[in-house]
Design a protein around this motif. Structure first.
Motif, PDB file in Angstrom:
ATOM      1  N   GLN A 109       0.814  -1.430  -0.406  1.00 15.30           N
ATOM      2  CA  GLN A 109      -0.163   0.267  -0.670  1.00 15.30           C
ATOM      3  C   GLN A 109       1.068   1.473   0.330  1.00 15.30           C
ATOM      4  O   GLN A 109       0.400   2.599  -0.265  1.00 15.30           O
ATOM      5  CB  GLN A 109      -0.922   0.175   1.443  1.00 15.30           C
ATOM      6  N   GLU A 121     -10.886   3.958  -5.131  1.00 12.93           N
ATOM      7  CA  GLU A 121     -11.307   2.327  -4.174  1.00 12.93           C
ATOM      8  C   GLU A 121     -10.749   1.414  -4.891  1.00 12.93           C
ATOM      9  O   GLU A 121     -10.452   1.184  -6.014  1.00 12.93           O
ATOM     10  CB  GLU A 121     -12.701   1.957  -4.613  1.00 12.93           C
ATOM     11  N   ALA A 122     -10.137  -0.194  -4.024  1.00  9.74           N
ATOM     12  CA  ALA A 122      -9.230  -1.205  -4.404  1.00  9.74           C
ATOM     13  C   ALA A 122     -10.271  -1.517  -4.834  1.00  9.74           C
ATOM     14  O   ALA A 122     -11.492  -1.974  -4.570  1.00  9.74           O
ATOM     15  CB  ALA A 122      -8.467  -1.535  -2.939  1.00  9.74           C
ATOM     16  N   GLU A 123      -9.433  -2.525  -6.266  1.00  8.28           N
ATOM     17  CA  GLU A 123     -10.638  -3.279  -6.499  1.00  8.28           C
ATOM     18  C   GLU A 123     -10.979  -4.133  -5.411  1.00  8.28           C
ATOM     19  O   GLU A 123     -11.820  -5.021  -5.752  1.00  8.28           O
ATOM     20  CB  GLU A 123     -10.269  -4.504  -7.756  1.00  8.28           C
ATOM     21  N   MET A 124     -10.121  -4.914  -4.976  1.00  8.78           N
ATOM     22  CA  MET A 124      -9.902  -6.479  -3.860  1.00  8.78           C
ATOM     23  C   MET A 124     -10.542  -5.999  -2.851  1.00  8.78           C
ATOM     24  O   MET A 124      -9.639  -6.539  -1.380  1.00  8.78           O
ATOM     25  CB  MET A 124      -8.457  -6.804  -3.718  1.00  8.78           C
ATOM     26  N   HIS A 125     -10.397  -4.912  -1.984  1.00 13.02           N
ATOM     27  CA  HIS A 125     -11.172  -4.333  -0.948  1.00 13.02           C
ATOM     28  C   HIS A 125     -10.151  -4.702   0.147  1.00 13.02           C
ATOM     29  O   HIS A 125     -10.123  -5.279   0.792  1.00 13.02           O
ATOM     30  CB  HIS A 125     -12.478  -4.628  -0.461  1.00 13.02           C
ATOM     31  N   GLY A 126      -8.565  -4.363   0.395  1.00 14.33           N
ATOM     32  CA  GLY A 126      -7.471  -4.896   0.982  1.00 14.33           C
ATOM     33  C   GLY A 126      -6.772  -5.691   1.103  1.00 14.33           C
ATOM     34  O   GLY A 126      -5.555  -5.239   1.209  1.00 14.33           O
ATOM     35  N   ILE A 155      -3.517  -9.418   4.244  1.00 16.08           N
ATOM     36  CA  ILE A 155      -4.181  -7.423   4.305  1.00 16.08           C
ATOM     37  C   ILE A 155      -3.909  -7.442   5.291  1.00 16.08           C
ATOM     38  O   ILE A 155      -3.417  -7.691   6.334  1.00 16.08           O
ATOM     39  CB  ILE A 155      -6.639  -8.416   4.489  1.00 16.08           C
ATOM     40  N   ARG A 181      -2.357  -7.111  -7.194  1.00  8.25           N
ATOM     41  CA  ARG A 181      -2.894  -5.720  -7.755  1.00  8.25           C
ATOM     42  C   ARG A 181      -4.313  -5.294  -8.888  1.00  8.25           C
ATOM     43  O   ARG A 181      -3.808  -5.895  -9.708  1.00  8.25           O
ATOM     44  CB  ARG A 181      -1.895  -4.615  -7.122  1.00  8.25           C
TER      45      ARG A 181
END
Length: 417
Positions: free
Chosen positions: A322, A338-343, A359, A379
């Motif tokens: 990150q 906004e991240a495509e993979m929710h973090g 994560i 990512r």
């Protein structure tokens, strides 16, 4: 069984027996789905080396039930002596575990288990549980692939046995890979690289997404691997994962010079998965905006991989990914989408996509990497004004540093501590 010997399967069965006994279970039932899709097949395959290729067919009363599935019964205590008088020999796994399948004659190499053929897998499984596992708690692994109607049937005919979802036993058993498994994961990663190279060679202006996909699939099949699936998108659609229909690619849209082409590709060698993602520009050099996008997804993933060593927590790895992304030229110009993979920056890899999840703040953030793990770090970004891009590598954790199976290299230098 692709480099996994009978002795290793026997050791896995014994390890599962010990795990189940430690948690107070009287036995284990592994349930898996087949159909050549590689979804939810790992639990039976891990214990026996068997995969059911027959597709799922809806239940037909009096003819078959749970067609296209397979089950394993593994008692914590020694099972009864076979009725034909063939007593299990010491160390012979075929005498201590039962595989139930609706397949007919099986090719070599045969599963490392005693095999029972049955048209009605659910009733046959219930009968086997009664015969081999004393009443009490029974661990069920592969819960997600068991239909509610079959679960209810088992509960109704097994009042003395309590089936308990216990997939965590399977995850624990598969967390650290054996040397033979690691060799298969290396072979799988190399095949994924070859398939992606074939896709890139085919991706010329004027061809369709389907043409590109066909080149990748042909490379996998030709080498004896198994194609699992892909997400592919291009041009004005590159911000999406794949087409919305049953085929994940378009057979109509033709690539144009300057298009972003994004592929997430997954398949296997003897059941062991590769998963890698690449993005490139068709027929031209990337624009400045495209280059920022491509660099951001690649550099952030590689930064996390460089940190991936025994003892590092997965939260630390995710934070490094990150941080590098937030310092990228892309983030400087576009902010933090906004991240495509929710973090989530990755996950375990083996016979399935599996824990731990990489994560920064979550249930596995505090867990530590161990030598012998295989993980996929990835990512994916989607920005309508620029397009979509993804980057993913598969990596084995070793004491000497991270080994990337999808590039054939080790991380170039030790990570700062």
């Amino acid at each position: 069984m692709g480099g996994i010997g009978a002795e290793e399967y026997a050791a896995r069965q014994e390890a599962m027996r010990r795990l189940a006994a430690r948690e107070g279970f009287h036995g284990v039932v592994a349930w898996s789905r087949g159909g050549s899709a590689q979804d939810r097949y790992a639990d039976v395959h891990h214990l026996t080396g068997f995969y059911q290729h027959r597709p799922f067919v809806p239940d037909v009363p009096g003819h078959w039930r749970a067609r296209g599935h397979a089950a394993v019964v593994l008692p914590v205590d020694a099972p009864p002596t076979p009725s034909n008088g063939h007593a299990a020999r010491t160390g012979d796994a075929r005498g201590t575990i039962m595989l139930i399948t609706d397949a007919g004659d099986l090719q070599e190499p045969r599963p490392v288990a005693r095999v029972r053929a049955a048209a009605d897998l659910v009733d046959a499984l219930a009968e086997q549980i009664r015969a081999w596992i004393r009443p009490g708690k029974v661990a069920l692994i592969g819960c997600e692939s068991m239909a509610a109607s079959w679960w209810c049937r088992l509960r109704s005919v097994l009042p003395g046995h309590e089936l308990v979802c216990a997939d965590e036993l399977a995850w624990a058993a598969r967390r650290i890979k054996s040397p033979a498994e690691l060799d298969l994961l290396r072979a799988s990663g190399a095949l994924g690289v070859a398939a992606m190279a074939a896709a890139r060679d085919a991706a010329e202006p004027g061809v369709t997404e389907a043409d590109v996909a066909a080149a990748a699939v042909a490379e996998i099949v030709r080498a004896g691997g198994a194609y699992y699936g892909m997400g592919i998108s291009s041009g004005t659609r590159s911000h999406t994962f794949a087409a919305s229909g049953p085929a994940p690619y378009s057979a109509d849209r033709r690539l144009a010079a300057g298009d972003l082409l994004r592929i997430d590709l997954y398949g296997s060698v003897h059941g062991y998965l590769f998963e890698l993602a690449r993005t490139w520009v068709v027929g031209e050099e990337p624009t400045t905006e495209q280059r920022r996008l491509l660099d951001a997804v690649r550099d952030s993933v590689l930064a996390g991989i460089d940190l991936l060593r025994p003892g590092r927590t997965f939260g630390e790895v995710a934070r490094r990914c990150q941080e590098v992304f937030e310092r990228s030229a892309f983030a400087a110009h576009h902010g933090l989408p906004e991240a495509e993979m929710h973090g989530v920056w990755g996950h375990g890899l083996g016979l399935s996509f599996e824990p731990p999840w990489i994560i920064e703040d979550g249930p596995h953030a505090g867990e530590r990497a161990e030598a012998g793990m295989c993980l996929a770090l990835e990512r994916r970004l989607a920005v309508h004004s620029v397009g979509g891009a993804g980057y993913e590598e598969d990596v084995i954790v070793t004491d000497a540093g991270p080994e990337l199976t999808t590039t054939g290299r080790r991380s170039p230098e030790p990570a700062a501590r």
